[in-house]
Scaffold this motif. Structure first.
Motif, mmCIF file in Angstrom:
data_model
loop_
_atom_site.group_PDB
_atom_site.id
_atom_site.type_symbol
_atom_site.label_atom_id
_atom_site.label_comp_id
_atom_site.label_asym_id
_atom_site.label_seq_id
_atom_site.Cartn_x
_atom_site.Cartn_y
_atom_site.Cartn_z
ATOM 1 N N GLY A 28 0.816 -1.211 0.000
ATOM 2 C CA GLY A 28 0.000 0.000 0.000
ATOM 3 C C GLY A 28 0.849 1.261 0.000
ATOM 4 O O GLY A 28 0.550 2.228 -0.725
ATOM 5 N N VAL A 29 1.923 1.264 0.792
ATOM 6 C CA VAL A 29 2.790 2.457 0.839
ATOM 7 C C VAL A 29 3.413 2.694 -0.540
ATOM 8 O O VAL A 29 3.434 3.815 -1.044
ATOM 9 N N TYR A 30 3.884 1.610 -1.184
ATOM 10 C CA TYR A 30 4.521 1.794 -2.495
ATOM 11 C C TYR A 30 3.484 2.229 -3.538
ATOM 12 O O TYR A 30 3.800 3.003 -4.432
ATOM 13 N N ALA A 31 2.268 1.730 -3.414
ATOM 14 C CA ALA A 31 1.210 2.175 -4.338
ATOM 15 C C ALA A 31 0.996 3.678 -4.166
ATOM 16 O O ALA A 31 0.919 4.435 -5.152
ATOM 17 N N ALA A 35 2.028 6.592 -6.998
ATOM 18 C CA ALA A 35 1.019 7.493 -7.579
ATOM 19 C C ALA A 35 1.351 8.943 -7.239
ATOM 20 O O ALA A 35 1.242 9.840 -8.097
ATOM 21 N N ALA A 36 1.801 9.175 -6.005
ATOM 22 C CA ALA A 36 2.099 10.550 -5.576
ATOM 23 C C ALA A 36 3.286 11.116 -6.340
ATOM 24 O O ALA A 36 3.295 12.304 -6.700
ATOM 25 N N ARG A 37 4.292 10.283 -6.621
ATOM 26 C CA ARG A 37 5.459 10.783 -7.367
ATOM 27 C C ARG A 37 5.092 11.171 -8.797
ATOM 28 O O ARG A 37 5.823 11.903 -9.453
ATOM 29 N N VAL A 416 1.064 3.198 -10.112
ATOM 30 C CA VAL A 416 1.324 3.778 -11.429
ATOM 31 C C VAL A 416 0.117 3.543 -12.349
ATOM 32 O O VAL A 416 -0.309 4.443 -13.087
ATOM 33 N N ALA A 417 -0.468 2.343 -12.268
ATOM 34 C CA ALA A 417 -1.618 2.018 -13.138
ATOM 35 C C ALA A 417 -2.798 2.940 -12.827
ATOM 36 O O ALA A 417 -3.504 3.388 -13.745
ATOM 37 N N ARG A 439 6.249 3.842 -17.591
ATOM 38 C CA ARG A 439 6.232 4.720 -16.408
ATOM 39 C C ARG A 439 6.886 4.028 -15.206
ATOM 40 O O ARG A 439 7.587 4.650 -14.411
ATOM 41 N N LEU A 440 6.622 2.722 -15.095
ATOM 42 C CA LEU A 440 7.247 1.970 -13.994
ATOM 43 C C LEU A 440 8.767 2.005 -14.134
ATOM 44 O O LEU A 440 9.496 2.216 -13.155
#
Ligand SMILES: Cc1cc2nc3c(=O)[nH]c(=O)nc-3n(C[C@H](O)[C@H](O)[C@H](O)COP(=O)(O)OP(=O)(O)OC[C@H]3O[C@@H](n4cnc5c(N)ncnc54)[C@H](O)[C@@H]3O)c2cc1C
Length: 448
Positions: A28-31, A35-37, A416-417, A439-440
């Motif tokens: 969840g943190v990496y998701a 997205a935030a980056r 990212v998705a 993007r990844l």
């Protein structure tokens, strides 16, 4: 079942954002960070008082190898290796390099603080700790409009354009009415313990704990342990609560208490019967028992054990792994490993390991496998994704992809998705996966 009718109520909207991530493990943190980056405004909702999921709350402090079976191809990078570098700077991780079993053993409490930092560095993530997602608000077919949460303040709503279910248990996907499933026999949960004064080997402790001739012995399950960097402490995972489905509240309560009873039994048996463990003491208990498996989302693709063992390549691959198929017996002793090189091991606590092969001698082995994006897209969902252990995989494939270096990659990919779907005004099942993969890669992930 007896029911009561709750009064209707108006629920305040406490946050409006682009992406709402439910569940704050590393998945969840990496998701959220991914997205935030990319510029998304993100909400990150976590039931516990800190992030990390099983890695922190359940004290599961090992991550597996970064390389394929040849030891030459790096399979992941990005946020996972970034996190490990942060822990290295704090002397909080042992890195064994490419190793058939675990590569990294870390101090989970240091990981807690590093994940706080990772989240804090993104001013466009609003974290919600001690906050439980309880229900979705649906608006039209397959469209989640808001997540209802409950926290110290009360009952509130987060409105978002995209949702990512990283709860492990598929709480959001299930309550949104998308199809989910549970296997008849699921991998059992385990309460880990941290001990000091442990001077024996795992083998010696296993013998004492599971020998049926020993009064108070545990039913044979599985026992392993890992060092705790910078200390003489050791994490021991030896309990097993058979038949517990931890997405069911009553079964979760029973499993928590039974797991802790078994922790005491392990300590007592080791102290009494294992030379060198007479002074073994309980140093820490997890805040949450370790859950290996519960619900899965039914997605556009179910990853199969055949695809994993053959090393099937996918055009929409978003994660790579080499951890073997590892299925803990849901209702009995031991576990089965199926390695990419064709070996199969049936490990028991009550009998010697049986070595065999799932593939004939001489077969050309794959050195890694992949997870396609479609395994994260719940059927019928327009703006919701399932990342982490609730993804869609059959029993054997799940045995391999369930480890955290794999689930964490699915988290980053889901973040990212979600952004790609938003940016291109597409449903999650219709996004351009070439764009997702590029993007990844731009975010430092390994895209093969
Ligand atoms: C004993 C044990 C040993 C293991 N050993 C290893 C190992 O050595 N290496 C390895 O890599 N993997 C190991 N695994 C597997 C691995 O830990 C899990 O598969 C992985 O943590 C799954 O990640 P996840 O993000 O999907 O879910 P989780 O780590 O379970 O995280 C889910 C998060 O969502 C939160 N959450 C859940 N429901 C809600 C809700 N309704 N509202 C808000 N928040 C919610 C939870 O609090 C949690 O933080 C082990 C697992 C166990 C149990």
């Amino acid at each position: 079942m007896d029911t009561i009718r709750e009064p209707q109520r108006q629920t305040p909207v406490c946050h409006d954002c682009d992406v709402c991530v439910v569940g704050g493990s590393t998945t969840g943190v990496y998701a959220a960070v991914a997205a935030a980056r990319l510029g998304a405004r993100v909400a990150l909702v976590e039931a516990m008082g800190y992030f990390g999921g099983m890695a922190t709350a359940a004290l599961v402090n090992c991550w597996h190898t970064r390389f394929d079976d040849s030891g030459k191809v790096a399979l992941f990078a990005g946020l996972i290796t970034e996190t490990m570098e942060r822990l290295k700077r704090r002397d909080a991780v042992i890195d064994r390099g490419h190793h058939a079993y675990w590569q990294y053993a870390f101090n989970p409490f240091e990981l807690v603080v590093e994940l706080d930092e990772l989240v804090r560095e993104q001013s466009n993530i609003r974290p919600f700790l001690h906050t439980r997602f309880v229900a979705p608000v649906m608006e039209g077919p397959g469209h989640v409009a808001a997540a209802i949460i409950e926290d110290k303040t009360g009952r509130r709503a987060i409105r978002a354009a995209m949702f990512i279910d990283a709860t492990g248990d598929g709480d959001l996907v299930h309550r949104a009415g998308f199809e989910t499933y549970r296997r008849d026999v699921i991998q059992p949960p385990t309460t880990c313990l941290v001990a000091n004064g442990f001077t024996a080997t795992n083998e010696e402790v296993k013998e004492a704990v599971f020998d049926p001739r020993t009064p108070g012995a545990l039913r044979p399950g599985f026992l392993w342990g890992a060092p705790w960097p910078g200390s003489t402490l050791r994490m021991i995972a030896g309990t097993r609560v058979h038949g517990a489905d931890c997405s069911d509240a009553d079964q979760l309560t029973r499993a928590e208490m039974e797991g802790r009873r078994q922790v005491h039994a392990i300590l007592d048996l080791a102290r009494r019967h294992v030379p060198g463990c007479e002074d073994m003491r309980l140093a820490a208990l997890p805040a949450h028992l370790g859950v290996r498996e519960s619900r899965h989302a039914r997605c556009l693709h179910q990853l199969t054990e055949g695809e994993v063992l053959r090393g099937e390549r996918f055009l929409d691959a978003i994660a790579n792994g080499s951890y073997p198929v590892d299925v803990h017996a849901g209702d009995g002793d031991g576990l089965i490993f199926r390695h990419l090189d064709g070996r199969e091991q049936r490990c028991y606590m009550s009998a010697p390991t049986v070595e065999g092969r799932w593939a004939p001698e001489g077969h050309v082995p794959a050195t890694y496998y992949q997870v396609p994006y479609r395994c994260l897209v719940p059927r019928g969902a327009r703006n919701a994704l399932a990342a982490g252990r609730c993804l869609d995989a059959d029993e054997g494939a799940f045995g391999a992809v369930r480890v955290m270096v794999n689930t964490a990659q699915t988290g980053q990919a889901a973040g990212v998705a979600a952004w790609v779907a938003l940016d291109t005004a597409r449903a999650v099942g219709e996004i351009d996966t070439d764009r997702l993969r590029s993007r990844l890669a731009q975010q430092g992930a390994v895209v093969l």
